[in-house]
Motif scaffolding. Sequence first.
Motif: not given
Length: 477
Positions: A35-48, A181-187
């Motif tokens: 179950n991938a976590q969207p905050d970690y995925l977002l941080t990684a995808a932005i940096k990559n 709306g709902k908050a996001i993390a990893g941004d």
Amino acid sequence: MKKNIIYTFILSSLLLASCGKELDKVNINPNATENAQPDYLLTAAIKNTTDAYWGTTNNMNSSLLFAQHWAKVQYTEEDRFIYSNSSFTALWSTLYSQSITGFNKIIEIGNNTDNPNYKGVALTLRSWSFLLLTDAYGDIPYSQAGKLNEFITPAYDKQKDVYFGLLEDLKAAKTALDPAGKAIAGDNIYNGNITKWKKFANSLRLRIALRIADREPAKAKQVLDEIKSDGDLYISDNTEIAQLIYQISPQQNPVSAQFDTRDDYRISKTIVDKLFSLNDPRLPVYASKTQTATPEEYVGLPNGLTNSEASNLGFAKTSKPGTYFLAAQSPAVIFSYAELLFDRAEAAARGLTTEDAADLYQQGITASLKQFGISDTQIATYLTQASVQYNASNYKKSIGEQKWIALFGQGLEAWTERRRLDYPQLTASVNTVLNGQIPVRFIYPGTEQSLNGQSYKNAVASQGADLLTTRLWFDVN
């Protein structure tokens, strides 16, 4: 630092998963999260994605040379446009296998968890990724991209269709984004500020509207009219620049990382000469003083030198890029407020809006100067120069040259805008291998010929020869 390790592990685990359902059952990694976590995925995808945009292969070793922001002082083959079909693999492979795949997963998670803000942010960034690809290569896999269960060999979409599709994607992203709306993390761009993400999405819509303006002016106007009628806002000051601010090693800016171990690059003579001619106060920001004292203090290196010619000019008597760009925590800018103002000025000059082009042009210069810490007194002096005044009869020259200066360091964007506006007018070295031409596209990775051969052949038949000199659809003479 712990978070950086975790998100890299999670994204790697996710992206290495098998694309076939039967292989999925066999290839289960007991150490990977299900179950991938969207905050970690977002941080990684932005940096990559940002690393690919700002890094060596797609920036320093190609587009910054094509835009004549930088030049090579050793191993000068790339500055003479000597490339192979493996030279431009990094942008393609990174954005398709990591960025777009990662953003698609975040969109899926946003839908499944009833958090449209994750969807809106990921859709915005996925659109930026596709935009980088089509601006560089032309026709690309878009409508079938990232759907490996359905399309192992995705078809290439025409560049016009990609731009039109991205406009719809960004419109959907803008609609999904809800500050209440709902908050996001990893941004790690806007720290979860959804209002700023809406502004960024609309700014990208404006950027694409201008990409197509020479070919499809009615569509470009329609897009800007929609943004205005919806009461939407763009990036509105320097605090809203879309950028990734790097950390210290090993998470430092790719330019800083490159200069830690190598010394291949200098600032181009072309832009140094332009800054000198304009008495531009950004010169000491963009360039470092020569290591050995010279009368000029800042000495640019001509583009396209042979290795022996570059060696004769030497490392110590030519200027590296400025320390601002070499710092570990130097930001990688994705979309600046200055660019937004120049875009609005151009839209007005084209008659796509009723705004004041001359005023927006001056605001754009001011925003760029402020972005780099120039004082109000210096700005006022700079703007009074006749050589800086807006020329309504040739808006492409005025905006093109000042935008080119403002985009220093953003190789892919500066190169694209110079191709589109045809300013500044650059001259290729006699040592280059393209008969006086400067590259106007990346060539497709050689792997496309072997792994997606028929789609590749169809794209070449439609777009033209897979050469550095084949003009793309948006690039009108």
